[in-house]
Design a protein around this motif. Structure first.
Motif, mmCIF file in Angstrom:
data_model
loop_
_atom_site.group_PDB
_atom_site.id
_atom_site.type_symbol
_atom_site.label_atom_id
_atom_site.label_comp_id
_atom_site.label_asym_id
_atom_site.label_seq_id
_atom_site.Cartn_x
_atom_site.Cartn_y
_atom_site.Cartn_z
ATOM 1 N N ALA A 441 -6.992 -0.314 3.157
ATOM 2 C CA ALA A 441 -6.890 -1.597 3.419
ATOM 3 C C ALA A 441 -5.592 -2.063 2.545
ATOM 4 C CB ALA A 441 -8.180 -2.481 2.701
ATOM 5 N N ARG A 442 -4.819 -3.019 3.295
ATOM 6 C CA ARG A 442 -3.508 -3.280 3.085
ATOM 7 C C ARG A 442 -3.761 -4.387 1.926
ATOM 8 N NH1 ARG A 442 1.353 -5.262 7.080
ATOM 9 N NH2 ARG A 442 2.954 -5.014 5.610
ATOM 10 N N HIS A 443 -4.807 -5.321 1.959
ATOM 11 C CA HIS A 443 -4.759 -6.389 0.828
ATOM 12 C C HIS A 443 -5.439 -5.766 -0.703
ATOM 13 C CE1 HIS A 443 -9.028 -5.886 1.596
ATOM 14 N NE2 HIS A 443 -9.363 -6.654 0.843
ATOM 15 N N SER A 444 -5.871 -4.697 -0.581
ATOM 16 C CA SER A 444 -6.671 -4.308 -1.947
ATOM 17 C C SER A 444 -6.152 -2.615 -2.224
ATOM 18 C CB SER A 444 -8.191 -4.124 -1.599
ATOM 19 O OG SER A 444 -8.305 -3.055 -0.599
ATOM 20 N N GLY A 445 -5.510 -2.038 -1.236
ATOM 21 C CA GLY A 445 -5.212 -0.683 -1.636
ATOM 22 C C GLY A 445 -6.203 0.358 -1.656
ATOM 23 N N LYS A 446 -7.474 -0.131 -1.243
ATOM 24 C CA LYS A 446 -8.630 0.647 -1.508
ATOM 25 C C LYS A 446 -9.149 1.262 -0.178
ATOM 26 C CE LYS A 446 -10.064 -1.679 -5.434
ATOM 27 N NZ LYS A 446 -11.085 -2.479 -6.080
ATOM 28 N N CYS A 447 -9.971 2.337 -0.368
ATOM 29 C CA CYS A 447 -10.138 3.216 1.000
ATOM 30 C C CYS A 447 -11.534 2.783 1.669
ATOM 31 C CB CYS A 447 -10.210 4.711 0.668
ATOM 32 S SG CYS A 447 -8.602 5.729 0.700
ATOM 33 N N LEU A 448 -11.491 3.110 2.979
ATOM 34 C CA LEU A 448 -12.815 2.968 3.725
ATOM 35 C C LEU A 448 -13.737 4.073 3.195
ATOM 36 C CD1 LEU A 448 -14.158 1.406 6.295
ATOM 37 C CD2 LEU A 448 -13.237 3.334 7.695
#
Length: 480
Positions: A441-448
């Motif tokens: 995710a671009r806004h958080s840098g976290k993964c699905l």
């Protein structure tokens, strides 16, 4: 002898030519219609059949609709005919301001025509206004002995209760009983009225299933013993979220309205749903108007959006987007063309697919993992969002894979939501080898991430710091 044979052949050819010139239909074959365009007839003139409906008579489909002057005032109810639903021939302006003094200063919207086999009349119902505002809100009726002949005005009136009648449609049931469905009570309600035996007046109100819901642009059809009511919200000329409900009887009980398609019906509004019955199946064609008024123009600047309706179950419906639609009236098939490619995302740890729960088209609906089953709610396409990121869009709904509330927190749920410019709907595919990817995710840098590494059907999708877990790795498979 030879001369007589030549004369016979000449007469035969002349007879065939006469049949063709008289309008004998050419055998319909599969055709492709391009969406979000103005259609033209066989002379190259623009087809003006807005807010309209279709009736099939013999081998032809007859399409009735609104035709306006450049200043948006009423010019005619026009009718076109086609054997293949692409090649349209203008037939007549069947109703004009000259048809009756009441129409000299009037506005006519959403004309629909059905045939009464007892009286032998084609009966048109429509929404009639005074030409300057929307205070009359009356239904109106006209009749004709032929489908594309001049229609005789029978007058305008309000329903028996005295309530208003605005956006409306007609439906003829299997037993020949006819119904008008109309936006009533200032558009707050949708009323279902049974018509008189000759179809020219009201008999009785049979249902008011969604009081206070403010729905308009109704389209009613029947599939496999189930009635489907497709409608839009009330937002003037601007497009909005279409919704539908079902029942096994017109008197109800009806389900609650539920979302179908994306947040704007792909910038269109329901006009009609056309069943196309052929040799191999019966398909259902969504016919929508992309109103010119919503794009800074007038009604006659409007474009058409035609899409295949699909049915995951007997009482659920999808409205997916395609740039084109292939129609084969002989076979009875309607198929979306283009718009992809579409992909399944298969979780490495479980072998299950990224899935929108319950095939819902509603905003904020859960995204989870489920057994791969070929459903449109498991098929996704990409739209470039810049910088290497993409929006991931569900085929069945046209809505985006979204981190709820744009949260940056661990364990924030992932859902579908109407597409925006938010970076919580933008994803980077990072290659993890062997055909698997992280979706970041671009806004958080976290993964699905499949929550807790569960392998069970129904496990929720969340965002989580990227790691090496196979519950964050998804194989991108081309959907079949």
């Amino acid at each position: 002898m030879l001369r007589r044979a030549c004369l016979f052949m000449s007469a035969l050819l002349l007879g065939m030519a006469g049949l063709l010139s008289a309008g004998a239909p050419v055998q319909a074959a599969s055709v492709t219609v391009t969406n979000a365009t103005q259609f033209t007839d066989i002379t190259g003139a623009v087809v003006h059949a807005h807010g309209g409906g279709v009736i099939k008579v013999g081998s032809y489909y007859y399409w009735f609709g609104e035709n306006r002057h450049p200043d948006n005032t009423f010019k005619a109810v026009s009718v076109y005919r086609s054997a293949d639903l692409k090649t349209w021939e203008f037939r007549n302006n069947v109703l004009t301001p000259a048809s009756d003094p009441e129409l000299a200063v009037a506005n006519i919207e959403r004309p629909k025509v059905i045939y009464n086999s007892t009286t032998g009349k084609f009966v048109m119902w429509m929404h009639k206004e005074n030409g300057s505002d929307y205070t009359e809100a009356r239904a109106a009726v006209a009749v004709s002995d032929t489908v594309d002949g001049d229609y005789t005005w029978k007058g305008s009136f309000r329903p028996p209760s005295g309530t208003t009648s605005r956006d409306q449609t007609l439906f003829k049931d299997d037993d020949g009983t006819a119904y008008q469905i109309t936006a009533a009570a200032g558009n707050a309600d949708l009323h279902i009225y049974r018509l008189t035996a000759d179809y020219t007046g009201y008999d009785t109100l049979v249902a008011n299933p969604w009081p206070g819901n403010y729905r308009e642009a109704p389209a009613l059809f029947k599939r496999g013993g189930v009635y489907f009511m497709l409608t839009s919200g009330t937002s003037g000329w601007n497009p909005n979220q279409q919704k539908y409900a079902t029942a096994t009887s017109l008197t109800g009980p009806w389900t609650a309205m539920r979302d179908v398609g994306d947040a704007t019906a792909y910038d269109s509004q329901t006009a009609y749903v056309l069943p196309i019955q052929g040799t191999s199946s019966t398909s259902y064609l969504y016919m929508g108007d992309r109103w010119g008024n919503s794009m800074g123009g007038t009604v006659n600047d409007s474009q058409y959006v035609w899409l295949p309706l699909t049915f995951p179950t007997s009482r659920t419906m999808n409205l997916p987007w395609y740039p084109q639609v292939a129609i084969d009236p002989a076979a009875g098939t309607v198929t979306g063309v283009g718009g992809g490619p579409y992909y399944n995302f298969v979780a490495r740890h479980s072998g299950r697919c990224l899935d929108v729960a319950d095939n819902s088209a509603a905003d904020s609906y859960d995204v989870l993992q489920w057994d791969c089953n070929g459903g449109l709610n498991q098929q996704w396409r990409f739209k470039d969002a810049g910088g290497g990121y993409v929006q991931v869009i569900a085929e069945h709904s046209g809505k985006c894979l979204d981190v709820a509330g744009a949260s940056t927190a661990d364990r924030a749920y992932v859902q579908q939501y109407h597409c925006t410019t938010g970076t919580n709907q933008q994803w980077l595919l990072q290659d993890q080898g062997n055909g698997y990817y992280h979706l970041v995710a671009r806004h958080s840098g976290k993964c699905l991430d499949v929550e807790n590494g569960s392998t069970a059907n129904g496990a929720r999708l969340i965002q989580w710091p990227c790691g090496t877990g196979s519950n964050q790795q998804f194989q991108q498979r081309t959907a079949s």
